[in-house]
Design a protein around this motif. Sequence first.
Motif, PDB file in Angstrom:
ATOM      1  N   UNK A  15       5.445  -4.084  -8.697  1.00  0.00           N
ATOM      2  CA  UNK A  15       6.321  -3.211  -7.919  1.00  0.00           C
ATOM      3  C   UNK A  15       7.161  -4.015  -6.929  1.00  0.00           C
ATOM      4  N   UNK A  16       6.540  -4.968  -6.257  1.00  0.00           N
ATOM      5  CA  UNK A  16       7.265  -5.796  -5.296  1.00  0.00           C
ATOM      6  C   UNK A  16       8.342  -6.619  -5.998  1.00  0.00           C
ATOM      7  N   UNK A  17       7.998  -7.223  -7.128  1.00  0.00           N
ATOM      8  CA  UNK A  17       8.953  -8.041  -7.883  1.00  0.00           C
ATOM      9  C   UNK A  17      10.158  -7.214  -8.312  1.00  0.00           C
ATOM     10  N   UNK A  18       9.915  -5.990  -8.743  1.00  0.00           N
ATOM     11  CA  UNK A  18      11.006  -5.118  -9.190  1.00  0.00           C
ATOM     12  C   UNK A  18      11.973  -4.790  -8.062  1.00  0.00           C
ATOM     13  N   UNK A  19      11.482  -4.852  -6.827  1.00  0.00           N
ATOM     14  CA  UNK A  19      12.323  -4.572  -5.664  1.00  0.00           C
ATOM     15  C   UNK A  19      12.822  -5.849  -5.000  1.00  0.00           C
ATOM     16  N   UNK A  20      12.508  -6.997  -5.601  1.00  0.00           N
ATOM     17  CA  UNK A  20      12.936  -8.262  -5.034  1.00  0.00           C
ATOM     18  C   UNK A  20      12.170  -8.640  -3.783  1.00  0.00           C
ATOM     19  N   UNK A  21      10.941  -8.171  -3.685  1.00  0.00           N
ATOM     20  CA  UNK A  21      10.113  -8.438  -2.510  1.00  0.00           C
ATOM     21  C   UNK A  21       8.919  -9.306  -2.888  1.00  0.00           C
ATOM     22  N   UNK A  22       8.222  -9.751  -1.878  1.00  0.00           N
ATOM     23  CA  UNK A  22       6.990 -10.508  -2.084  1.00  0.00           C
ATOM     24  C   UNK A  22       5.801  -9.564  -1.965  1.00  0.00           C
ATOM     25  N   UNK A  23       4.717  -9.931  -2.603  1.00  0.00           N
ATOM     26  CA  UNK A  23       3.505  -9.121  -2.556  1.00  0.00           C
ATOM     27  C   UNK A  23       2.368  -9.954  -1.993  1.00  0.00           C
ATOM     28  N   UNK A  24       1.725  -9.431  -1.000  1.00  0.00           N
ATOM     29  CA  UNK A  24       0.548 -10.077  -0.435  1.00  0.00           C
ATOM     30  C   UNK A  24      -0.512  -9.002  -0.269  1.00  0.00           C
ATOM     31  N   UNK A  25      -1.523  -9.005  -1.145  1.00  0.00           N
ATOM     32  CA  UNK A  25      -2.547  -7.965  -1.037  1.00  0.00           C
ATOM     33  C   UNK A  25      -3.258  -8.036   0.309  1.00  0.00           C
TER      34      UNK A  25
END
Length: 92
Positions: A15-25
């Motif tokens: 989901x983050x990648x699709x929005x051009x964002x980073x993901x940090x659980x």
Amino acid sequence: MYELVGERALGGADLARALGSAYAPGTLADARAAIAASGAEPFQVPMPASTYSAIAHGFLDGSGIESDLCALLAGREPRDALDVFVKAVRKG
């Protein structure tokens, strides 16, 4: 009861990648704190925190479940969940 499982599992990184964002659980403690800080009543915090925990541990990934989705769509192709997510977020 219908079992509605999408065509593919999507995670926070997807989901983050699709929005051009980073993901940090985050941690469960972080999730509880964020839910509590959102204005939720104290009795409301455990339910979404429990759902967060279940998702984080893969209990809601749909594996091993036969989906009824195609039968309910009556021959129509399902829409791509990631595309629907991105459009909804961008629409606001």
